[in-house]
Design a protein around this motif. Structure first.
Motif, PDB file in Angstrom:
ATOM      1  N   MET A   1     -66.329  11.417  -9.640  1.00  0.00           N
ATOM      2  CA  MET A   1     -65.014  11.949 -10.026  1.00  0.00           C
ATOM      3  C   MET A   1     -64.263  10.987 -10.937  1.00  0.00           C
ATOM      4  SD  MET A   1     -63.807  13.557  -6.338  1.00  0.00           S
ATOM      5  CE  MET A   1     -62.245  14.168  -7.000  1.00  0.00           C
ATOM      6  N   LYS A   2     -65.030  10.285 -11.772  1.00  0.00           N
ATOM      7  CA  LYS A   2     -64.396   9.360 -12.706  1.00  0.00           C
ATOM      8  C   LYS A   2     -63.581  10.140 -13.734  1.00  0.00           C
ATOM      9  CE  LYS A   2     -67.876   5.744 -12.257  1.00  0.00           C
ATOM     10  NZ  LYS A   2     -68.936   4.961 -12.930  1.00  0.00           N
ATOM     11  N   GLY A   3     -62.399   9.621 -14.053  1.00  0.00           N
ATOM     12  CA  GLY A   3     -61.529  10.302 -15.014  1.00  0.00           C
ATOM     13  C   GLY A   3     -60.594  11.307 -14.371  1.00  0.00           C
ATOM     14  N   VAL A   4     -60.822  11.597 -13.079  1.00  0.00           N
ATOM     15  CA  VAL A   4     -59.943  12.528 -12.357  1.00  0.00           C
ATOM     16  C   VAL A   4     -58.691  11.773 -11.904  1.00  0.00           C
ATOM     17  CG1 VAL A   4     -59.776  14.090 -10.352  1.00  0.00           C
ATOM     18  CG2 VAL A   4     -61.937  13.868 -11.609  1.00  0.00           C
ATOM     19  N   ASP A   5     -57.604  12.488 -11.808  1.00  0.00           N
ATOM     20  CA  ASP A   5     -56.336  11.892 -11.410  1.00  0.00           C
ATOM     21  C   ASP A   5     -56.480  11.193 -10.062  1.00  0.00           C
ATOM     22  OD1 ASP A   5     -53.317  11.714 -11.796  1.00  0.00           O
ATOM     23  OD2 ASP A   5     -53.513  12.623  -9.795  1.00  0.00           O
ATOM     24  N   SER A   6     -55.835  10.018  -9.949  1.00  0.00           N
ATOM     25  CA  SER A   6     -55.959   9.176  -8.759  1.00  0.00           C
ATOM     26  C   SER A   6     -55.499   9.915  -7.511  1.00  0.00           C
ATOM     27  CB  SER A   6     -55.153   7.886  -8.958  1.00  0.00           C
ATOM     28  OG  SER A   6     -55.211   7.088  -7.800  1.00  0.00           O
TER      29      SER A   6
ATOM     30  N   ASP B   1     -54.855   1.847  -0.766  1.00  0.00           N
ATOM     31  CA  ASP B   1     -53.576   1.845  -0.052  1.00  0.00           C
ATOM     32  C   ASP B   1     -53.149   3.269   0.272  1.00  0.00           C
ATOM     33  OD1 ASP B   1     -53.438  -0.898  -0.113  1.00  0.00           O
ATOM     34  OD2 ASP B   1     -52.252  -0.967  -1.972  1.00  0.00           O
ATOM     35  N   ALA B   2     -53.338   4.190  -0.682  1.00  0.00           N
ATOM     36  CA  ALA B   2     -52.951   5.586  -0.475  1.00  0.00           C
ATOM     37  C   ALA B   2     -53.779   6.225   0.630  1.00  0.00           C
ATOM     38  CB  ALA B   2     -53.117   6.368  -1.779  1.00  0.00           C
ATOM     39  N   VAL B   3     -55.120   5.951   0.633  1.00  0.00           N
ATOM     40  CA  VAL B   3     -55.992   6.502   1.681  1.00  0.00           C
ATOM     41  C   VAL B   3     -55.579   5.964   3.041  1.00  0.00           C
ATOM     42  CG1 VAL B   3     -58.345   6.507   2.595  1.00  0.00           C
ATOM     43  CG2 VAL B   3     -57.964   6.896   0.169  1.00  0.00           C
TER      44      VAL B   3
ATOM     45  N   VAL C   1     -64.413  -1.717   4.581  1.00  0.00           N
ATOM     46  CA  VAL C   1     -65.528  -0.972   3.979  1.00  0.00           C
ATOM     47  C   VAL C   1     -65.119  -0.415   2.625  1.00  0.00           C
ATOM     48  CG1 VAL C   1     -67.070   1.015   4.228  1.00  0.00           C
ATOM     49  CG2 VAL C   1     -66.545  -0.414   6.207  1.00  0.00           C
ATOM     50  N   LEU C   2     -63.911   0.154   2.526  1.00  0.00           N
ATOM     51  CA  LEU C   2     -63.441   0.714   1.255  1.00  0.00           C
ATOM     52  C   LEU C   2     -63.345  -0.366   0.187  1.00  0.00           C
ATOM     53  CD1 LEU C   2     -60.602   3.159   2.464  1.00  0.00           C
ATOM     54  CD2 LEU C   2     -62.970   3.685   1.895  1.00  0.00           C
ATOM     55  N   GLU C   3     -62.879  -1.555   0.574  1.00  0.00           N
ATOM     56  CA  GLU C   3     -62.747  -2.641  -0.396  1.00  0.00           C
ATOM     57  C   GLU C   3     -64.120  -3.132  -0.856  1.00  0.00           C
ATOM     58  OE1 GLU C   3     -58.481  -4.521   1.178  1.00  0.00           O
ATOM     59  OE2 GLU C   3     -60.382  -5.498   1.666  1.00  0.00           O
ATOM     60  N   GLU C   4     -65.069  -3.237   0.087  1.00  0.00           N
ATOM     61  CA  GLU C   4     -66.377  -3.780  -0.283  1.00  0.00           C
ATOM     62  C   GLU C   4     -67.211  -2.783  -1.079  1.00  0.00           C
ATOM     63  OE1 GLU C   4     -69.840  -6.434   1.885  1.00  0.00           O
ATOM     64  OE2 GLU C   4     -67.815  -6.307   2.698  1.00  0.00           O
ATOM     65  N   SER C   5     -66.971  -1.491  -0.866  1.00  0.00           N
ATOM     66  CA  SER C   5     -67.743  -0.479  -1.597  1.00  0.00           C
ATOM     67  C   SER C   5     -67.327  -0.402  -3.064  1.00  0.00           C
ATOM     68  CB  SER C   5     -67.553   0.893  -0.944  1.00  0.00           C
ATOM     69  OG  SER C   5     -66.223   1.360  -1.156  1.00  0.00           O
ATOM     70  N   GLN C   6     -66.073  -0.755  -3.369  1.00  0.00           N
ATOM     71  CA  GLN C   6     -65.544  -0.739  -4.737  1.00  0.00           C
ATOM     72  C   GLN C   6     -65.591   0.658  -5.364  1.00  0.00           C
ATOM     73  OE1 GLN C   6     -67.627  -3.723  -6.996  1.00  0.00           O
ATOM     74  NE2 GLN C   6     -66.706  -5.414  -5.844  1.00  0.00           N
ATOM     75  N   ALA C   7     -65.559   1.698  -4.524  1.00  0.00           N
ATOM     76  CA  ALA C   7     -65.529   3.073  -5.037  1.00  0.00           C
ATOM     77  C   ALA C   7     -64.100   3.499  -5.379  1.00  0.00           C
ATOM     78  CB  ALA C   7     -66.130   4.033  -4.008  1.00  0.00           C
ATOM     79  N   LEU C   8     -63.092   2.812  -4.787  1.00  0.00           N
ATOM     80  CA  LEU C   8     -61.687   3.139  -5.011  1.00  0.00           C
ATOM     81  C   LEU C   8     -60.945   1.916  -5.537  1.00  0.00           C
ATOM     82  CD1 LEU C   8     -61.018   5.030  -1.659  1.00  0.00           C
ATOM     83  CD2 LEU C   8     -61.272   6.091  -3.896  1.00  0.00           C
ATOM     84  N   SER C   9     -59.899   2.181  -6.284  1.00  0.00           N
ATOM     85  CA  SER C   9     -59.053   1.083  -6.766  1.00  0.00           C
ATOM     86  C   SER C   9     -58.162   0.610  -5.618  1.00  0.00           C
ATOM     87  CB  SER C   9     -58.191   1.563  -7.941  1.00  0.00           C
ATOM     88  OG  SER C   9     -57.269   2.544  -7.482  1.00  0.00           O
ATOM     89  N   PRO C  10     -57.600  -0.592  -5.724  1.00  0.00           N
ATOM     90  CA  PRO C  10     -56.713  -1.077  -4.647  1.00  0.00           C
ATOM     91  C   PRO C  10     -55.568  -0.112  -4.347  1.00  0.00           C
ATOM     92  CG  PRO C  10     -57.274  -2.866  -6.120  1.00  0.00           C
ATOM     93  CD  PRO C  10     -57.815  -1.627  -6.737  1.00  0.00           C
TER      94      PRO C  10
END
Length: 742
Positions: free
Chosen positions: A716-721, A688-690, A675-684
């Motif tokens: 939260m774009k631009g916020v630290d990963s 992995d961190a989540v 789900v996280l990969e398909e939503s594309q809300a987070l980077s790879p």
């Protein structure tokens, strides 16, 4: 030279002969030519009687009137010899009326018996076109006959047994084997029965030049044939045929169906294609009046003309057509309208008595039209009243092609329809379009074509060569289909799209659930299966049941798809909810393939877990509608969702469903990653961190809930990963969908 005299006595006046003395004309003289002046010459049959003085000829009153003769007037008379080769009568057509117009009768005159009496009295007489005849028949009122037409016999054709076209003559001698036909004078109250009537008196009920193309009606051939067979077959034959069968003519016809399918147009065209009086067209609400008794009087006025003609002319009365548009406005179920005035009930009673009451009218045809047949009083729909009920439904593909062909005929005739327009293709793309919507599509395509030649700037300018350039193309039709015209009984795209804004996320069992659901959709479409299939998708809140149900409905490719959502019924009373839901099911039955998506059944029923409480009327309606099958030839797919399967089981509603599909929560780490990969809300890296954080614990979350939490990261774009990952994991913990391992 002879002098004019009266007939010696009344009996001789009914012989229709001129009376002469044998001293003036020998007994072998049968016919005499009377010459009043050079322009007036008449041939009469002679009867010898000694009661007339020599030198006088006795004329009856109608002969004196015909030749404009006065008593003692001198006239020339000479014997007349006819030509047996050319002046024998094959067919004699007589126009009949009462001899004394003030002394009429409702008695019927049997033309077969009249022919026998006529031949007994007047065989071998001579007749001229326009000649008047006094005719006494049995003990009935005497008649006045006028010779309307004479067809000559052809002795040569009879001898050689050859058929030749009959030719008309002005004078002839009646033979024992001549054919005599009676027809009623225009405006006469005479009632004629029997077979010896004019050949066109009954078969000319229909106009000779009507066809479906000229009428502007397409796709209703079968309905027209059914109406003509039931409503007009008995009217084509003479009245005595229906008398012998012991039946009455059909007096009522009801056209029902969804709006825009051609009910009003068909009713108007039925009036045009008949050789009857101009039909009276009444809009239902026009009958109602604020004054007491006036509404009922309006009904009586509609039938007054037909009643008067029926009294005067009996079975020979012409057909009176009365068309009621929106008849349900005045013919609701008696007792169903609130208030104590009772106007609606008395109007229904008055209409019932006029169509099929004590004094029955046999010269009327009442045509009613309605979108709501279920609202009409049942007494009006029984045989003898509006007994023929024809559903004017949505046109099939052939019907849509016929309608498009009619509506674009002017374009084609004037070379304004481009060659790339394939009407068969347009017909296949317009499933569940009504006739009115197809006409609207043609108008919209025309507007799209016209827009190309309008230049918008500081001024609106029209291309001066537009008349020559203008052509309606295929792209105009496609554009109008996609943007302008949507069928009212078609797919509810907008409502469905709201449920699947995010699409379908493929995680774990989702692919299997979709395949299983589409298999049931295919089963619902198959002609080999039951006409009704009810599918229930159950799952906890935010599990994605509504999105999956909407996806299945949209991909069913059924022409009719409607959504029933509790949000649209906020504030509705129980009865209003039942009415709304029932209306959607009724609309679905009008389409060959229909799909209804009912979201959150327990909310629709008003179920509350505190109590518990629910609305029983809506429950009864649900159970009835889900358990009943559509009409023959129709297929219905119902897709429902629920968050409380146990409630439906307790209420006994679960048994109405063909199959139940459970939509589970996400409970595995790998499914969370998908789900996280398909939503594309987070980077790879963030994914992995989540996953590293939640690997030391358990997750139990609905896919809709998870996607909603991911939306918070999009802002939260631009916020630290690291902060984004920490914020998302905290959200999972706060919402109780992630439990860390202790």
């Amino acid at each position: 030279m002879m002098k004019v005299a009266k007939c010696p006595h009344e009996e001789l006046s009914y012989t229709n002969c001129i009376i002469v003395n044998e001293n003036d004309f020998p007994l072998n003289v049968k016919y005499v030519l009377i010459i009043v002046d050079y322009s007036k010459k008449y041939i009469y049959t002679v009867k010898h009687d000694r009661s007339i003085k020599p030198g006088y000829i006795g004329f009856n009153a109608i002969h004196r009137k015909q030749a404009v003769l006065s008593l003692d007037q001198e006239i020339a008379a000479e014997p007349f010899m006819y030509n047996p080769q050319t002046q024998l009568i094959a067919t004699l057509v007589l126009e009949a009326d009462f001899l004394q117009k003030k002394n009429t009768s409702r008695d019927s005159y049997n033309t077969d018996q009249m022919v026998m009496a006529f031949m007994e009295q007047f065989a071998k007489h001579c007749y001229t076109v326009g000649q008047p005849i006094a005719f006494r028949f049995q003990d009935k009122k005497p008649l006045s006959l006028i010779v309307k037409e004479i067809e000559a016999a052809d002795p040569e054709a009879l001898a050689s047994h050859k058929k030749r076209a009959p030719h008309k003559i002005n004078f002839g001698i009646l033979q024992p084997n001549s054919s005599v036909i009676f027809e009623k004078s225009e405006g006469s109250f005479l009632v004629l029965t029997g077979k010896a009537k004019t050949r066109s008196s009954n078969t000319n009920l229909f106009s000779t030049d009507w066809d479906f193309q000229k009428m502007g009606i397409g796709g209703l051939d079968e309905e027209f044939v059914h109406i003509l067979r039931r409503a007009f077959a008995s009217r084509v034959f003479p009245p005595e045929v229906t008398e012998q069968l012991g039946i009455a003519h059909v007096k009522g016809l009801l056209l029902f169906g969804p709006p825009g399918t051609g009910k009003t147009l068909m009713a108007r065209q039925i009036g045009k294609m008949l050789n009857a009086r101009e039909p009276k067209i009444v809009n239902g609400p026009e009958i109602l009046d604020k004054y007491v008794g006036e509404s009922e009087a309006n009904i009586r006025r509609l039938f007054a003309e037909a009643e008067e003609e029926e009294k005067k002319m009996g079975p020979n009365s012409g057909l009176h057509i009365i068309i009621f548009d929106e008849i349900d406005a005045i013919c609701k179920q008696r007792g169903s309208v609130a208030g104590n005035t009772g106007v609606n009930d008395t109007v229904v009673n008055q209409l019932l008595s006029k169509i099929d009451g004590v004094e029955q009218l046999n010269n009327i045809l009442v045509i009613g039209m309605t979108n709501r047949k279920d609202m009409m009083d049942e007494a009006l729909l029984r045989p003898g009243r509006l007994e023929i009920q024809v559903e004017i439904g949505l046109p099939d593909e052939k019907g849509r092609f016929d309608i498009l062909k009619i509506k674009t005929s002017k374009m084609k005739e004037n070379n304004k329809l481009d060659q790339d327009v394939d009407l068969e293709e347009i017909a296949s793309l317009t499933k569940n379009f009504s006739g009115a919507e197809l006409e609207g599509l043609v108008k919209a395509a025309s507007s799209s074509a016209l827009k190309r030649y309008i230049h918008l700037g500081n001024k609106i300018e029209v291309d001066p060569d537009a008349i020559d350039k203008l052509k309606v193309t295929r792209s105009d039709f496609i554009y109008s289909l996609e943007n302008d015209i949507k069928p009212s009984l078609g797919m509810n795209d907008e409502a469905l799209s709201k449920f699947i804004e995010r699409g379908i996320i493929n995680w774990g069992p989702t692919r299997e659930l979709v395949e299983k659901g589409l298999m049931f959709v295919k089963q619902a479409r198959s002609p080999e299966t039951s006409s009704r299939l009810c599918l229930l998708l159950e799952g906890a809140p935010t599990a994605g049941t509504s999105a999956l149900a909407a996806y299945l409905a949209k991909n069913s490719d059924f022409p009719f798809i409607k959504v029933i959502n509790s949000r649209e019924m906020v504030g509705f009373m129980e009865s209003s909810k039942c009415f709304r839901i029932n209306k959607i099911f009724d609309d679905a039955y009008r389409s060959e393939l229909s799909c209804i998506f009912m979201n959150d059944l327990e909310h629709l029923m008003g179920y509350s877990p505190i109590g518990p409480r629910y609305q029983s009327l809506v429950l009864d309606a649900m159970y009835s509608l889900l358990s009943s099958s559509p009409p023959s030839g129709r297929k219905l797919l119902v897709i429902c969702t629920t968050k409380r399967r146990s409630v439906l089981a307790e209420l006994g509603l679960l048994s109405a469903f063909t199959a139940v599909i459970r939509v589970p929560y996400i409970a595995h780490q790998k499914d969370i990653r998908l789900v996280l990969e398909e939503s594309q809300a987070l980077s790879p890296e963030e994914i992995d961190a989540v996953m590293n954080h939640i690997s030391h614990g358990s997750v139990f979350v609905g896919v809709k809930k998870l996607l909603g939490l991911l939306d918070s990261l999009r802002v939260m774009k631009g916020v630290d990963s690291h902060k984004r990952v920490a914020a998302f994991v905290n959200l999972l913990e706060d919402e109780g969908v992630f439990t860390p391992q202790l």
